[in-house]
Design a protein around this motif. Structure first.
Motif, PDB file in Angstrom:
ATOM      1  N   GLY A  56      -2.853   8.387   2.657  1.00 33.07           N
ATOM      2  CA  GLY A  56      -3.117   8.822   4.020  1.00 33.07           C
ATOM      3  C   GLY A  56      -4.081   7.871   4.724  1.00 33.07           C
ATOM      4  O   GLY A  56      -4.643   6.970   4.103  1.00 33.07           O
ATOM      5  N   GLY A  57      -4.259   8.073   6.023  1.00 31.12           N
ATOM      6  CA  GLY A  57      -5.230   7.276   6.761  1.00 31.12           C
ATOM      7  C   GLY A  57      -4.677   5.977   7.316  1.00 31.12           C
ATOM      8  O   GLY A  57      -5.401   5.211   7.945  1.00 31.12           O
ATOM      9  N   PHE A  58      -3.395   5.704   7.062  1.00 29.00           N
ATOM     10  CA  PHE A  58      -2.783   4.495   7.612  1.00 29.00           C
ATOM     11  C   PHE A  58      -1.750   4.883   8.662  1.00 29.00           C
ATOM     12  O   PHE A  58      -1.123   5.938   8.570  1.00 29.00           O
ATOM     13  CB  PHE A  58      -2.102   3.671   6.512  1.00 29.00           C
ATOM     14  N   LYS A 108     -10.825  -0.939   4.812  1.00 31.37           N
ATOM     15  CA  LYS A 108     -10.810   0.337   5.509  1.00 31.37           C
ATOM     16  C   LYS A 108      -9.552   1.101   5.082  1.00 31.37           C
ATOM     17  O   LYS A 108      -8.473   0.533   4.980  1.00 31.37           O
ATOM     18  CB  LYS A 108     -10.785   0.086   7.018  1.00 31.37           C
ATOM     19  N   GLY A 109      -9.703   2.393   4.826  1.00 35.94           N
ATOM     20  CA  GLY A 109      -8.544   3.185   4.415  1.00 35.94           C
ATOM     21  C   GLY A 109      -8.471   3.355   2.906  1.00 35.94           C
ATOM     22  O   GLY A 109      -7.803   4.246   2.423  1.00 35.94           O
ATOM     23  N   VAL A 110      -9.170   2.494   2.153  1.00 36.48           N
ATOM     24  CA  VAL A 110      -9.171   2.625   0.689  1.00 36.48           C
ATOM     25  C   VAL A 110     -10.282   3.590   0.287  1.00 36.48           C
ATOM     26  O   VAL A 110     -11.414   3.446   0.732  1.00 36.48           O
ATOM     27  CB  VAL A 110      -9.386   1.250   0.017  1.00 36.48           C
ATOM     28  N   ARG A 111      -9.915   4.588  -0.535  1.00 37.28           N
ATOM     29  CA  ARG A 111     -10.894   5.620  -0.875  1.00 37.28           C
ATOM     30  C   ARG A 111     -11.325   5.556  -2.328  1.00 37.28           C
ATOM     31  O   ARG A 111     -11.854   6.539  -2.867  1.00 37.28           O
ATOM     32  CB  ARG A 111     -10.302   6.999  -0.573  1.00 37.28           C
ATOM     33  N   TRP A 125      -2.579  -3.624  10.158  1.00 38.09           N
ATOM     34  CA  TRP A 125      -3.936  -3.983   9.739  1.00 38.09           C
ATOM     35  C   TRP A 125      -4.839  -4.245  10.929  1.00 38.09           C
ATOM     36  O   TRP A 125      -6.039  -4.010  10.872  1.00 38.09           O
ATOM     37  CB  TRP A 125      -3.919  -5.167   8.767  1.00 38.09           C
ATOM     38  N   ASP A 172      -4.620  -2.534  13.656  1.00 39.46           N
ATOM     39  CA  ASP A 172      -5.014  -1.168  14.049  1.00 39.46           C
ATOM     40  C   ASP A 172      -6.169  -0.669  13.179  1.00 39.46           C
ATOM     41  O   ASP A 172      -7.078  -0.006  13.645  1.00 39.46           O
ATOM     42  CB  ASP A 172      -3.848  -0.182  13.854  1.00 39.46           C
ATOM     43  N   MET A 173      -6.115  -0.989  11.890  1.00 39.62           N
ATOM     44  CA  MET A 173      -7.119  -0.498  10.944  1.00 39.62           C
ATOM     45  C   MET A 173      -8.475  -1.146  11.177  1.00 39.62           C
ATOM     46  O   MET A 173      -9.494  -0.474  11.176  1.00 39.62           O
ATOM     47  CB  MET A 173      -6.692  -0.799   9.500  1.00 39.62           C
ATOM     48  N   TYR A 186       0.801  -1.217   0.000  1.00 37.92           N
ATOM     49  CA  TYR A 186       0.000   0.000   0.000  1.00 37.92           C
ATOM     50  C   TYR A 186       0.839   1.274   0.000  1.00 37.92           C
ATOM     51  O   TYR A 186       0.372   2.319  -0.441  1.00 37.92           O
ATOM     52  CB  TYR A 186      -0.966  -0.017   1.197  1.00 37.92           C
ATOM     53  N   THR A 230      -2.796   1.616  -3.593  1.00 41.15           N
ATOM     54  CA  THR A 230      -3.703   0.606  -3.049  1.00 41.15           C
ATOM     55  C   THR A 230      -4.191  -0.389  -4.098  1.00 41.15           C
ATOM     56  O   THR A 230      -4.778  -1.400  -3.761  1.00 41.15           O
ATOM     57  CB  THR A 230      -4.931   1.261  -2.381  1.00 41.15           C
TER      58      THR A 230
END
Lengths: 324, 230
Positions: free
Chosen positions: A190-192, B195-198, A259, A261-262, A88, A92
């Motif tokens: 972002g977001g990870f 989750k996290g994939v946009r 993962w 955590d996600m 990633y 992605t």
């Protein structure tokens, strides 16, 4: 797919049964030819899109010895194993890493060993690679997304490296942190919770099946496959295997993992391949086996990815539905 | 747009809407699909993407018409766009049923060619429990099937004689379900990705914009009516 991008090759691949690996080699010679025609290696480096990052490693054949850890399954063609990756940090989509990972600089590279060890140290990748003879091991590789490959990895047992590092008796887990520098990975989504973090219980890490991996298909790892060093624990889902490792930390507590955590309900710490525990969005009872056929066959998924004889004893008495 | 152009533009729209299908066929014939690591996954995403895209294009027709009086006859293309969306939705569903589910299509095809049509049913029996399990447990599949059923109902009621038989008012009421179908399609996409994939974001924003355009339009109309009547 990179293989089809070279205009002059397109017809040749489409019209014959060249295996993807050979096609890749052809392309490589095409790149070499272009260089000979005066484009020059330097110019090619400055236009990264021109060369597939795997081709950068084309010259790096690894000297390997045979191993007893081989599965007889038909191998996934090199071209598929190096163009369909979950990495990633480089995008992605599974086709992204092969296009983007050329920004990863794998030399100089060091791995910092810290935490509960006798002596904290920083080791150069080339020293690490020479520590033990490199074995070629053909492993099944099962992704949590219900597809699988069969890949010849090159490396040596992680346990041998860990023993050399002299962890303290209090070390119960080992954590692997991946590279996340902006220089190597300028377009991380972002977001990870970067850097990518994964971990194993100490007895899992010491199991001889767990491979400290530097190459695949007899060559240094392509960047998108986790160059220059990664972990491969074949009885676990693929995401457990940290790529492009820069830090190894021995801990007494279970390390956090990216993962988990996600989405803790989807990705457990153990993440052993288990056909009886569904992912919330799909069944794990079957997998699409990616080999040389046009449409992957669907095959039943095996407990511990078929490595139960070697690893089932690690989990005696544990409820694997709870500790998924 | 002059009315006499419509037949040629229709031919053009048919051509454009068939391009994704032609690409799929060409990739299969050229062997490009076989070089791809996970073509089943790719076909699933490809057909799903074009379903949503065409559905949004269908929904864009009405707001586009309102931009200018001369765009009024864009409505003549709305039904065909909607039917193409249904066509790709059906391809998407078929990919799930006959490739993704584990249904061994190559074996079935060679079995049928060798004169054993029973293999069609045998394979179906083998994968049916997995599909049933998915239908029972996985909400992204439930919402996806729901959206397809809505599109099926809209496609079935799309011919002119059905419209006449139903009456314009009832027909329009039924066909507002297209909003529900498009929203369900977006939800299906969000529930599928990690989750996290946009990746579903652009489509979702486009849908939101199209719905907002409608809200704004009817608000404006109401305001004008109240001004005119008051």
């Amino acid at each position: 797919m990179v293989v089809r991008r070279g205009g002059s090759l397109e017809g040749r691949i489409a019209s014959s049964e060249i295996t993807p690996h050979e096609a890749f080699l052809n392309r490589r010679s095409f790149v070499a030819g272009a260089a000979a025609l005066g484009v020059g290696a330097l110019a090619l480096r400055q236009v990264p899109g021109l060369i597939h990052s795997g081709a950068v490693h084309a010259q790096q054949k690894l000297a390997t010895v045979a191993s007893k850890y081989n599965v007889p399954d038909a191998q996934t063609p090199f071209a598929k194993a190096t163009t369909y990756n979950n990495y990633y940090e480089f995008g992605t989509d599974k086709s992204d890493p092969a296009k983007n990972a050329h920004t990863l600089q794998t030399r100089p590279w060091t791995v910092e060993v810290s935490g509960l060890v006798k002596k904290k140290q920083t080791i150069d990748i080339d020293t690490m690679m020479k520590y033990r003879p490199m074995e070629s091991r053909v492993y099944r590789h099962r992704c949590v997304e219900a597809w699988s490959m069969v890949i010849p990895w090159d490396g040596y047992s992680l346990g041998e490296f860990i023993s050399a590092m002299d962890p303290l008796p209090s070390a119960k887990y080992v954590q692997f942190l991946s590279d996340d520098s902006n220089k190597d990975m300028p377009d991380k989504p972002g977001g990870f919770n970067w850097p990518y973090s994964e971990g194993l219980r100490m007895d899992e890490a010491m199991n001889p099946l767990c491979l400290l991996t530097f190459g695949c298909y007899g060559e240094a790892l392509p960047n998108q496959n986790g160059a220059p060093v990664r972990v491969v624990s074949p009885w676990k889902y693929g995401f457990k295997n940290g790529k492009s490792i820069v830090k190894i930390v021995f801990t007494d507590k279970q390390p956090h993992t990216l993962w988990n955590d996600m989405a803790a309900n989807e990705y457990g710490f153990y993440s052993n391949v288990n056909p009886n525990v569904d992912h919330p969005r799909w069944s794990q009872a079957h997998e699409r086996r990616i080999d040389s056929s046009t449409f992957p066959r669907t095959v039943p998924t095996l407990m511990f990815n078929g490595y139960g004889d070697q690893v089932a004893s690690l989990y005696t008495g544990m409820d694997l539905k709870k500790n998924f | 747009m002059p009315t006499r152009w419509i037949p040629s533009i229709k031919a053009l729209v048919h051509g454009v809407c068939l391009l994704p299908l032609l690409k799929l066929i060409e990739m299969y014939r050229s062997g490009a699909l076989g070089l791809m690591a996970d073509p089943v996954n790719w076909i699933t995403h490809f057909t799903g993407y074009w379903t949503l895209f065409l559905l949004l294009t269908t929904l864009a027709v009405t707001p586009a018409r309102r931009l200018h009086p001369r765009l009024g006859n864009l409505v003549r293309f709305r039904r065909m766009l909607g039917l193409y969306a249904f066509f790709y939705a059906t391809l998407h569903l078929s990919t799930y049923l006959f490739l993704f589910s584990g249904y061994d299509l190559p074996t079935v095809l060679s079995g049928v060619r060798a004169g054993h049509p029973g293999v069609v049913v045998d394979e179906w029996k083998a994968v049916w429990p997995t599909i049933l399990d998915d239908l029972k447990k996985r909400r992204f599949i439930q919402v996806g099937i729901f959206a397809w059923v809505l599109l099926l109902a809209l496609a079935a009621t799309s011919p002119a004689f059905v419209l006449r038989w139903m009456g314009g008012k009832a027909w329009r009421r039924v066909h507002t379900l297209v909003y529900v179908a498009a929203a369900s399609g977006c939800v299906h996409y969000w529930w599928l990705v990690k989750k996290g994939v946009r990746a579903p974001l652009p489509m979702t924003l486009a849908l939101a914009a199209l719905l907002l355009a409608r809200v704004a339009w009817s608000a404006r109309k109401r305001w004008r009516n109240s001004v005119a009547n008051g």
